[in-house]
Design a protein around this motif. Structure first.
Motif, PDB file in Angstrom:
ATOM      1  N   SER A  16       0.810  -1.216   0.000  1.00  0.00           N
ATOM      2  CA  SER A  16       0.000   0.000   0.000  1.00  0.00           C
ATOM      3  C   SER A  16       0.844   1.267   0.000  1.00  0.00           C
ATOM      4  O   SER A  16       0.526   2.225  -0.712  1.00  0.00           O
ATOM      5  CB  SER A  16      -0.957   0.008   1.191  1.00  0.00           C
ATOM      6  OG  SER A  16      -1.949  -0.968   1.008  1.00  0.00           O
ATOM      7  N   GLU A 137      -7.813  -2.169   9.894  1.00  0.00           N
ATOM      8  CA  GLU A 137      -6.430  -1.870   9.532  1.00  0.00           C
ATOM      9  C   GLU A 137      -6.364  -1.299   8.111  1.00  0.00           C
ATOM     10  O   GLU A 137      -5.628  -0.347   7.849  1.00  0.00           O
ATOM     11  CB  GLU A 137      -5.580  -3.132   9.648  1.00  0.00           C
ATOM     12  CG  GLU A 137      -4.110  -2.880   9.589  1.00  0.00           C
ATOM     13  CD  GLU A 137      -3.292  -4.119   9.890  1.00  0.00           C
ATOM     14  OE1 GLU A 137      -2.082  -4.043   9.660  1.00  0.00           O
ATOM     15  OE2 GLU A 137      -3.840  -5.157  10.337  1.00  0.00           O
ATOM     16  N   ASP A 138      -7.164  -1.858   7.204  1.00  0.00           N
ATOM     17  CA  ASP A 138      -7.212  -1.334   5.830  1.00  0.00           C
ATOM     18  C   ASP A 138      -7.652   0.125   5.826  1.00  0.00           C
ATOM     19  O   ASP A 138      -7.109   0.950   5.084  1.00  0.00           O
ATOM     20  CB  ASP A 138      -8.190  -2.141   4.972  1.00  0.00           C
ATOM     21  CG  ASP A 138      -7.745  -3.578   4.751  1.00  0.00           C
ATOM     22  OD1 ASP A 138      -6.560  -3.884   4.979  1.00  0.00           O
ATOM     23  OD2 ASP A 138      -8.611  -4.386   4.344  1.00  0.00           O
ATOM     24  N   ALA A 139      -8.648   0.449   6.642  1.00  0.00           N
ATOM     25  CA  ALA A 139      -9.141   1.829   6.714  1.00  0.00           C
ATOM     26  C   ALA A 139      -8.045   2.755   7.238  1.00  0.00           C
ATOM     27  O   ALA A 139      -7.882   3.882   6.735  1.00  0.00           O
ATOM     28  CB  ALA A 139     -10.378   1.904   7.601  1.00  0.00           C
ATOM     29  N   LEU A 140      -7.299   2.297   8.210  1.00  0.00           N
ATOM     30  CA  LEU A 140      -6.190   3.087   8.740  1.00  0.00           C
ATOM     31  C   LEU A 140      -5.132   3.320   7.666  1.00  0.00           C
ATOM     32  O   LEU A 140      -4.630   4.441   7.512  1.00  0.00           O
ATOM     33  CB  LEU A 140      -5.584   2.380   9.959  1.00  0.00           C
ATOM     34  CG  LEU A 140      -4.401   3.055  10.635  1.00  0.00           C
ATOM     35  CD1 LEU A 140      -4.776   4.434  11.142  1.00  0.00           C
ATOM     36  CD2 LEU A 140      -3.892   2.181  11.778  1.00  0.00           C
ATOM     37  N   ALA A 142      -5.577   3.284   4.363  1.00  0.00           N
ATOM     38  CA  ALA A 142      -6.121   4.181   3.339  1.00  0.00           C
ATOM     39  C   ALA A 142      -6.115   5.632   3.817  1.00  0.00           C
ATOM     40  O   ALA A 142      -5.718   6.540   3.069  1.00  0.00           O
ATOM     41  CB  ALA A 142      -7.529   3.746   2.956  1.00  0.00           C
ATOM     42  N   SER A 143      -6.517   5.849   5.050  1.00  0.00           N
ATOM     43  CA  SER A 143      -6.518   7.195   5.595  1.00  0.00           C
ATOM     44  C   SER A 143      -5.107   7.763   5.663  1.00  0.00           C
ATOM     45  O   SER A 143      -4.864   8.908   5.244  1.00  0.00           O
ATOM     46  CB  SER A 143      -7.140   7.185   6.994  1.00  0.00           C
ATOM     47  OG  SER A 143      -7.063   8.452   7.582  1.00  0.00           O
ATOM     48  N   ALA A 144      -4.170   6.970   6.144  1.00  0.00           N
ATOM     49  CA  ALA A 144      -2.784   7.420   6.233  1.00  0.00           C
ATOM     50  C   ALA A 144      -2.217   7.706   4.845  1.00  0.00           C
ATOM     51  O   ALA A 144      -1.530   8.722   4.653  1.00  0.00           O
ATOM     52  CB  ALA A 144      -1.927   6.371   6.947  1.00  0.00           C
ATOM     53  N   HIS A 146      -3.784   8.606   2.083  1.00  0.00           N
ATOM     54  CA  HIS A 146      -4.334   9.839   1.534  1.00  0.00           C
ATOM     55  C   HIS A 146      -3.757  11.063   2.233  1.00  0.00           C
ATOM     56  O   HIS A 146      -3.393  12.054   1.575  1.00  0.00           O
ATOM     57  CB  HIS A 146      -5.862   9.848   1.644  1.00  0.00           C
ATOM     58  CG  HIS A 146      -6.517   8.943   0.664  1.00  0.00           C
ATOM     59  ND1 HIS A 146      -6.502   9.171  -0.692  1.00  0.00           N
ATOM     60  CD2 HIS A 146      -7.192   7.782   0.839  1.00  0.00           C
ATOM     61  CE1 HIS A 146      -7.142   8.209  -1.316  1.00  0.00           C
ATOM     62  NE2 HIS A 146      -7.566   7.349  -0.416  1.00  0.00           N
ATOM     63  N   ARG A 147      -3.640  11.004   3.542  1.00  0.00           N
ATOM     64  CA  ARG A 147      -3.117  12.157   4.282  1.00  0.00           C
ATOM     65  C   ARG A 147      -1.627  12.407   3.973  1.00  0.00           C
ATOM     66  O   ARG A 147      -1.205  13.548   3.814  1.00  0.00           O
ATOM     67  CB  ARG A 147      -3.301  11.958   5.769  1.00  0.00           C
ATOM     68  CG  ARG A 147      -4.746  12.071   6.208  1.00  0.00           C
ATOM     69  CD  ARG A 147      -4.897  11.751   7.698  1.00  0.00           C
ATOM     70  NE  ARG A 147      -6.272  11.669   8.071  1.00  0.00           N
ATOM     71  CZ  ARG A 147      -6.951  12.693   8.601  1.00  0.00           C
ATOM     72  NH1 ARG A 147      -6.357  13.836   8.818  1.00  0.00           N
ATOM     73  NH2 ARG A 147      -8.221  12.546   8.914  1.00  0.00           N
TER      74      ARG A 147
END
Length: 153
Positions: A16, A137-140, A142-144, A146-147
């Motif tokens: 990722s 964990e996937d959501a974390l 993805a958020s990281a 993008h940020r």
């Protein structure tokens, strides 16, 4: 901090971090000062292939019988991924590639063990289904992703 964040992402999901960084660099375009790692990640082919591979990793992570993220071959892949993204971030920060590669790999190492322990705790002690813990964990990630790429400008 970007190298640390990207390395930490690599510790959660090995593909990722390079996928997010590749997308960002392909959109931005490699500069004339780009190091070889950055040139590879900035290529349109890499930017198309890495997200597909990263998506496959997200799916495989949820399957029973997959090896732990801390077994040597898997851990080495995460360390290599952290080093790769750290080296690519180095030019953007005008810093030595080797130092940032080490920072990215170290962040991947720490995060691999920390998230392994956290996920084990969540599934065994809190009785959260493994698939749900994986999606969190996937959501974390993805958020990281993008940020971190947004902060790179």
């Amino acid at each position: 901090m970007t190298a640390v964040g990207m390395g930490a992402m690599a510790g959660m999901r090995a593909l990722s971090a390079p996928a997010f960084l590749s997308q960002h660099l392909a959109e931005e375009g490699a500069s004339s000062k780009a190091n070889p790692v950055e040139q590879f990640l900035a290529s349109s082919t890499t930017a198309r292939v890495l997200p597909v591979l990263a998506l496959g990793e997200l799916v495989l992570d949820k399957l029973p019988g997959m090896p732990s993220r801390v077994v040597p071959p898997v851990l080495l892949m995460r360390l290599a991924s952290g080093a790769l993204v750290g080296a690519a971030v180095a030019r953007q920060k005008e810093r030595p590639m080797l130092g940032f590669a080490v920072v990215g790999a170290a962040a991947a190492l720490v995060t691999s063990f920390a998230l392994y322990s956290l996920r084990e705790f969540a599934t065994r002690k809190l009785h959260i289904p493994n698939i749900l813990a994986g999606f969190l964990e996937d959501a974390l990630v993805a958020s990281a992703g993008h940020r971190l790429t947004a902060a790179m400008g």
